[in-house]
Design a protein around this motif. Sequence first.
Motif, PDB file in Angstrom:
ATOM      1  N   ARG A 250      11.361  84.537  67.591  1.00  0.00           N
ATOM      2  CA  ARG A 250      11.688  83.394  68.005  1.00  0.00           C
ATOM      3  C   ARG A 250      10.067  82.556  68.053  1.00  0.00           C
ATOM      4  O   ARG A 250       9.794  81.428  68.109  1.00  0.00           O
ATOM      5  N   SER A 251       8.961  83.400  69.025  1.00  0.00           N
ATOM      6  CA  SER A 251       7.621  82.824  69.189  1.00  0.00           C
ATOM      7  C   SER A 251       6.851  82.247  67.745  1.00  0.00           C
ATOM      8  O   SER A 251       6.197  81.571  67.618  1.00  0.00           O
ATOM      9  N   ALA A 252       7.564  83.392  66.857  1.00  0.00           N
ATOM     10  CA  ALA A 252       6.242  83.897  65.857  1.00  0.00           C
ATOM     11  C   ALA A 252       7.330  82.576  64.406  1.00  0.00           C
ATOM     12  O   ALA A 252       6.597  81.902  64.198  1.00  0.00           O
ATOM     13  N   TRP A 253       8.008  82.476  65.070  1.00  0.00           N
ATOM     14  CA  TRP A 253       8.316  81.118  63.890  1.00  0.00           C
ATOM     15  C   TRP A 253       8.654  79.431  64.563  1.00  0.00           C
ATOM     16  O   TRP A 253       7.676  78.825  63.362  1.00  0.00           O
ATOM     17  N   GLN A 254       8.416  79.381  66.059  1.00  0.00           N
ATOM     18  CA  GLN A 254       7.933  78.484  66.509  1.00  0.00           C
ATOM     19  C   GLN A 254       6.412  78.031  65.867  1.00  0.00           C
ATOM     20  O   GLN A 254       6.045  76.790  66.123  1.00  0.00           O
ATOM     21  N   LEU A 255       5.125  79.310  66.459  1.00  0.00           N
ATOM     22  CA  LEU A 255       4.379  78.687  66.117  1.00  0.00           C
ATOM     23  C   LEU A 255       4.034  78.124  65.008  1.00  0.00           C
ATOM     24  O   LEU A 255       3.007  77.487  64.531  1.00  0.00           O
ATOM     25  N   GLU A 256       4.939  78.889  63.673  1.00  0.00           N
ATOM     26  CA  GLU A 256       4.401  79.020  62.278  1.00  0.00           C
ATOM     27  C   GLU A 256       4.434  77.523  61.632  1.00  0.00           C
ATOM     28  O   GLU A 256       4.250  76.518  61.356  1.00  0.00           O
ATOM     29  N   ARG A 257       5.981  77.654  62.567  1.00  0.00           N
ATOM     30  CA  ARG A 257       6.684  75.464  62.359  1.00  0.00           C
ATOM     31  C   ARG A 257       5.438  74.731  62.757  1.00  0.00           C
ATOM     32  O   ARG A 257       5.375  73.430  62.254  1.00  0.00           O
ATOM     33  N   ALA A 258       5.245  74.764  63.740  1.00  0.00           N
ATOM     34  CA  ALA A 258       4.405  74.080  64.197  1.00  0.00           C
ATOM     35  C   ALA A 258       3.347  73.715  63.514  1.00  0.00           C
ATOM     36  O   ALA A 258       2.451  73.278  62.944  1.00  0.00           O
ATOM     37  N   ARG A 259       2.520  74.885  62.789  1.00  0.00           N
ATOM     38  CA  ARG A 259       1.326  74.905  62.008  1.00  0.00           C
ATOM     39  C   ARG A 259       1.483  74.191  61.083  1.00  0.00           C
ATOM     40  O   ARG A 259       0.915  73.238  60.236  1.00  0.00           O
TER      41      ARG A 259
ATOM     42  N   GLU B 160       4.282  72.471  60.019  1.00  0.00           N
ATOM     43  CA  GLU B 160       4.081  70.778  60.448  1.00  0.00           C
ATOM     44  C   GLU B 160       2.907  70.128  60.795  1.00  0.00           C
ATOM     45  O   GLU B 160       2.498  68.442  59.915  1.00  0.00           O
ATOM     46  N   ARG B 161       2.124  70.953  61.163  1.00  0.00           N
ATOM     47  CA  ARG B 161       0.533  69.489  61.540  1.00  0.00           C
ATOM     48  C   ARG B 161      -0.077  69.739  59.843  1.00  0.00           C
ATOM     49  O   ARG B 161      -1.015  68.901  60.045  1.00  0.00           O
ATOM     50  N   LEU B 162       0.657  70.523  58.938  1.00  0.00           N
ATOM     51  CA  LEU B 162      -0.463  70.305  57.613  1.00  0.00           C
ATOM     52  C   LEU B 162       0.305  69.311  56.705  1.00  0.00           C
ATOM     53  O   LEU B 162      -0.078  68.933  55.854  1.00  0.00           O
ATOM     54  N   GLY B 163       2.127  68.875  57.477  1.00  0.00           N
ATOM     55  CA  GLY B 163       2.634  68.598  56.545  1.00  0.00           C
ATOM     56  C   GLY B 163       3.251  69.037  55.379  1.00  0.00           C
ATOM     57  O   GLY B 163       3.368  68.810  54.151  1.00  0.00           O
ATOM     58  N   LYS B 164       3.695  70.521  55.663  1.00  0.00           N
ATOM     59  CA  LYS B 164       3.789  71.459  54.783  1.00  0.00           C
ATOM     60  C   LYS B 164       5.032  72.139  54.853  1.00  0.00           C
ATOM     61  O   LYS B 164       5.806  71.628  56.103  1.00  0.00           O
ATOM     62  N   PRO B 165       6.572  72.672  54.430  1.00  0.00           N
ATOM     63  CA  PRO B 165       7.604  72.636  54.421  1.00  0.00           C
ATOM     64  C   PRO B 165       7.710  73.735  55.173  1.00  0.00           C
ATOM     65  O   PRO B 165       6.734  74.828  55.088  1.00  0.00           O
ATOM     66  N   VAL B 166       8.848  74.132  55.905  1.00  0.00           N
ATOM     67  CA  VAL B 166       8.693  75.503  56.898  1.00  0.00           C
ATOM     68  C   VAL B 166       9.181  76.118  56.133  1.00  0.00           C
ATOM     69  O   VAL B 166       9.211  77.890  55.822  1.00  0.00           O
TER      70      VAL B 166
END
Length: 175
Positions: free
Chosen positions: A109-118, A120-126
């Motif tokens: 769960r944490s890895a997914w949330q961290l990667e989603r946030a990264r 989103e900051r880059l404007g890339k699709p999850v």
Amino acid sequence: ACYLWSADNLSWLGIDGGLGIVSKIGLALSVGVVAGIGINTAHEMGHKKVQLERRLSRIALAQSFYGHFYIEHNRGHHVRVATPEDPASARFGESFWAFLPRTVVGSVRSAWQLERARLERLGKPVWSLRNDVLSAWALSAVLFAGLIAVFGFGIAPYLVIQAVFGFALLEAVNY
């Protein structure tokens, strides 16, 4: 190990024998120890600055299907160590058997949330291979699929046992 596990399924190739169930479980646990050592090696390589070493870290995690560890450990655990937000820190008085499922689920769960946030900051699709969690799991899926293609679906239990034992050893160290 896949060959030994599947030898009784390869009689059409002239390969006789095979291992009994106890020997198969012993083989899977033995290779799981190697996976656990590989995760700990991957842990150290994941901290390196050299891109090749960080890529090798991800490859080492493929055997245990625990590639999300690379993201969660470096960007999550080190930031939140020993806090209630850290899934890799045991709680006071928590048994290992309570810790293990909590840390596995919490780390994913944490890895997914961290990667989603990264992303989103880059404007890339999850949902893309730029997602380090998905690309890590894809690497494991390709490895497992290749082994199953060569040795047959009968090695699937072996792959699961060795992977779970490998990441359980890592989590025993975290505990």
